[in-house]
Design a protein around this motif. Structure first.
Motif, short mmCIF file in Angstrom:
data_model
loop_
_atom_site.label_atom_id
_atom_site.label_comp_id
_atom_site.label_asym_id
_atom_site.label_seq_id
_atom_site.Cartn_x
_atom_site.Cartn_y
_atom_site.Cartn_z
N SER A 112 0.84 -1.20 0.00
CA SER A 112 0.00 0.00 0.00
C SER A 112 0.87 1.24 0.00
N ALA A 113 0.43 2.26 -0.73
CA ALA A 113 1.20 3.49 -0.85
C ALA A 113 1.16 4.35 0.39
N ASP A 114 0.25 4.06 1.32
CA ASP A 114 0.08 4.96 2.45
C ASP A 114 0.57 4.37 3.77
N LEU A 142 2.01 -10.50 4.79
CA LEU A 142 2.93 -10.18 5.87
C LEU A 142 2.12 -9.82 7.11
N GLY A 143 2.30 -10.62 8.17
CA GLY A 143 1.61 -10.37 9.43
C GLY A 143 2.56 -9.74 10.44
N VAL A 144 2.26 -8.53 10.89
CA VAL A 144 3.15 -7.79 11.78
C VAL A 144 2.87 -8.18 13.23
N GLY A 192 -1.88 -5.95 5.13
CA GLY A 192 -2.38 -5.70 3.79
C GLY A 192 -1.33 -5.79 2.71
N ASN A 193 -0.14 -6.32 3.03
CA ASN A 193 0.90 -6.56 2.03
C ASN A 193 0.83 -8.01 1.58
N ASP A 242 -9.32 -9.69 0.44
CA ASP A 242 -9.52 -10.61 1.57
C ASP A 242 -10.79 -11.40 1.38
N TYR A 243 -11.90 -10.73 1.09
CA TYR A 243 -13.18 -11.41 0.92
C TYR A 243 -13.22 -12.22 -0.38
#
Length: 718
Positions: A112-114, A142-144, A192-193, A242-243
């Motif tokens: 994501s760009a943000d 990727l889960g942080v 969200g990566n 995701d959905y």
């Protein structure tokens, strides 16, 4: 193995209002340093192992911002622009289809760009490790590992263990107590990566979201030269990845990562991601902080902010709106943004013409011209489109000859105003399109063609010839066009028009009101333009039409221009003969003032001054000119289109009416303050609301004419 970084540029960042707005979302705003998060993301992914240049997927309204910000950091990227936002599944599907065609076995690293990821090295190491799982057919997210029980993020439940592993469950944003429990149970933040082979993602979309994939394929197949996906993309179901895929696929995997990460989704997160002073404050702009702790302050240029004795708050202004927010309530800012949007734009008047020009120049060069070049030009079939919607998306419609001529003039004038974009390419391409599809055998321009260029209305109006002549004159003044004798082309049109001469004076127009002032006004404009391009042979026509205005079009008692006449050039019978348009009073005033200088005609200047005063009868307290008056100068049509505002502005400027010019500049600004920068509202109702309709390309000519006059006036202000 080729790696393609994919940067997703969607989202409006409403929780970061007022710094982030739909026309300038948070990914393009420097929030935590000198660069925007988009620019930081580009730099972060450019260093991935085996990476080619990034692919950026964004909305059509942000194409200019993306290219500008790439240029600022000396980076290159491929860009896909969505004609309409359809959520992350469609965006990722389009990226996957594009990648598969160019790099069949490539792995996409989708980010994501943000997002804020200060440790680029750690991110790249994680992405490289996830790419190993992607090569084995996994879709790796990727889960942080959480640093706190945040309720601002979604959560992932991993299978457990080291490295890439099965993703057991997605969980929506929880409350604080549930978030704390998730952390105890080993859940991860959903960053969200994604890292996935393009062909694997396509296979899973085909299995679980075929309609999304089909729309993406069709959109990619019809992508134009500017990277805008075809209209078929609009048909994609609006659903997140995701959905659509991740909660259904057997390939879902997760890689736990430890690097610092934030989606910088609210002001408390911005403060956490920013550098701070010893008291935990972060400030940008002209800020004074006294006895304050854990406070974020953002001041725009020209505004000084002082905060005394405050703690745990955000103070943010963009010059039009001011937010004061308890940092613990940052998530509620979205509601404030929605309420602000419902109230409409904040109206802040210009202090002087120099300030007005600075605003309009920025709007013109960074929003309007890039947008209309990107989507207002038909890069596949040629020519200019007829209209956009208010989101800045082109709408198919038959094309009028006058629009082609006007848009040629717009882009040529853009070059004269110093726009560094491809103005000549746009103008010359538009002229060739008009000569190919609108020119009749007799040399005149027909009225209408289909979007494909087939004739629909072969009538040749005087009005349309005037704009063809204006287009030719503007290009002649700009240095000409290779392979075309523009002087000869214009002479051919004027010669063919002689068959349309009235028995008494002037020309006979096509349609229900053949004896009218309007078509002569624009023919007068074209003649003046040719004189200014150095062609003295046009003095005869200019003098003829200027004199006709003084003798026939302007009422000898009232001093106003009428619209319609009988064959003897007396006012037409009935209501047609009583029509007086404020916009045309101003437009004729502007032309007669120009003619008075060229021909040394004091009587033309006097007539222009009187016309201006008549037009002012249609201007209300807001500085807005209505559509029409009766011939007693009372209001006939209180609605107010955009174009009379531009004519009010340029007439006031050329006549030296500074107060009126400033009022007109402030009034016109209302029409340009749209959710998507670079388009405009066309009709203002008497109640102060705008009509929800398409954005006509024809109005750009009016706008840029007034801005060219404003630039000249602003440059001589004390």
């Amino acid at each position: 193995m080729t790696v393609v970084p994919v940067i997703m540029c969607g989202g409006s960042g409403t929780r970061l209002w007022p710094a982030s707005k739909p026309e300038r979302p948070k990914q393009f705003v420097p929030l935590t340093g000198d660069l925007s998060s988009f620019q930081e993301t580009v730099q972060r992914v450019t260093g991935l192992a085996n990476a080619v240049r990034p692919l950026v997927v964004a909305g059509i309204a942000h194409g200019a911002a993306i290219r500008r910000q790439l240029a600022e950091i000396g980076a290159e990227a491929d860009v896909l622009l969505e004609p309409e936002p359809r959520d992350s599944a469609a965006a990722m599907a389009a990226a996957a289809v594009w990648i598969e065609a160019k790099y069949p076995d490539a792995v996409a690293v989708v980010v994501s760009a943000d997002h804020h990821v200060p440790d680029a090295v750690a991110f790249r190491a994680a992405a490289d490790r996830a790419a190993g799982g992607a090569r084995e057919g996994r879709i790796v997210t990727l889960g942080v590992r959480p640093s706190s029980p945040s309720s601002a993020y979604g959560y992932l439940r991993p299978a457990g263990g080291e490295g890439v592993q099965e993703l057991v469950q997605f969980v929506e944003k929880p409350d604080a107590a549930t978030a704390a429990r998730y952390i105890e149970q080993g859940y991860l933040w959903n960053s969200g990566n994604f890292v996935v082979a393009a062909n694997v993602l396509i296979d899973e979309l085909a299995a679980h979201a075929p309609a999304v994939l089909e729309a993406a394929r069709a959109g990619i197949a019809a992508t134009n030269a500017q990277g805008v996906l075809g209209d078929s993309f609009r048909g994609a179901p609006k659903i997140s990845i995701d959905y659509a895929v991740m909660e259904r696929t057997a390939r879902a995997s997760v890689l736990p990562v430890d690097f610092e990460w934030s989606d910088v989704g609210a002001w408390d997160a911005v403060l956490d991601a920013s550098s701070r002073d010893l008291e935990g404050n972060s400030a940008s702009g002209d800020v004074i902080l006294l006895d304050s702790v854990n406070t974020y302050v953002r001041a725009p240029a020209g505004l000084r902010v002082a905060a005394v004795g405050v703690a745990d708050i955000a103070i943010v202004s963009d010059g039009e709106a001011l937010l004061v927010c308890d940092l613990a309530r940052s998530q509620v800012v979205k509601q404030a943004a929605e309420l602000s949007k419902a109230r409409g734009p904040v109206r802040r008047n210009f202090a002087d013409l120099a300030e007005a020009w600075a605003w309009y120049e920025r709007w013109l060069k960074t929003s309007a011209l890039p947008l209309w070049w990107s989507v207002g030009v038909d890069h596949d079939r040629g020519g200019f489109v007829e209209a956009l919607n208010v989101e800045g998306e082109p709408r198919p419609a038959p094309r009028r000859g006058r629009v082609q001529g006007r848009q040629v003039y717009v882009f040529t004038t853009a070059g004269a105003l110093g726009w560094s974009g491809p103005w000549r390419k746009a103008a010359v391409g538009g002229l060739h399109y008009a000569l190919t599809h609108f020119r009749r055998a007799d040399g005149l321009f027909r009225t209408l063609v289909s979007p494909e260029g087939a004739p629909l209305d072969d009538a040749a109006t005087v009005y349309d010839q005037a704009f063809g002549l204006l287009a030719l004159a503007s290009l002649e003044r700009a240095g000409g066009v290779e392979g075309l004798d523009l002087v000869r082309e214009a002479a051919s049109i004027l010669n063919a028009l002689q068959e349309r001469r009235s028995n008494l004076a002037g020309f006979v127009e096509v349609g229900n009101n053949p004896y009218q002032s309007n078509c002569h006004m624009h023919l007068f404009e074209a003649a003046l333009a040719w004189i200014e391009a150095g062609q003295e042979s046009w003095f005869g026509l200019a003098d003829e039409l200027g004199q006709m205005a003084l003798d026939r079009f302007i009422d000898p008692v009232g001093g106003f221009v009428r619209e319609f006449f009988d064959p003897n050039w007396s006012p037409a019978a009935g209501d047609d003969g009583r029509l007086v348009e404020p916009g045309h009073q101003f437009e004729w005033a502007w032309l007669l003032a120009r003619w008075s200088k060229i021909a040394n005609r004091a009587d033309a200047r006097q007539a222009a001054e009187r016309l201006f005063e008549c037009g002012r009868h249609g201007v209300d307290a807001r500085g807005i000119a209505c559509n029409a008056l009766w011939d007693d100068l009372t209001v006939r049509d209180p609605e107010a289109r955009l174009w009379p505002q531009t004519e009010y502005l340029k007439a006031a400027l050329i006549l030296g009416r500074s107060a009126d010019a400033l009022a007109a500049a402030n009034g016109l600004k209302l029409y340009l303050e749209t959710p998507t920068a670079g388009v405009w509202f066309d009709k203002l109702r008497p109640d102060g609301t705008f009509v929800d309709e398409l954005v006509p390309a024809s109005s750009f000519y009016h706008v840029i004419c007034s801005l060219a006059e404003l630039r000249s006036a602003a440059s001589v202000q004390p």
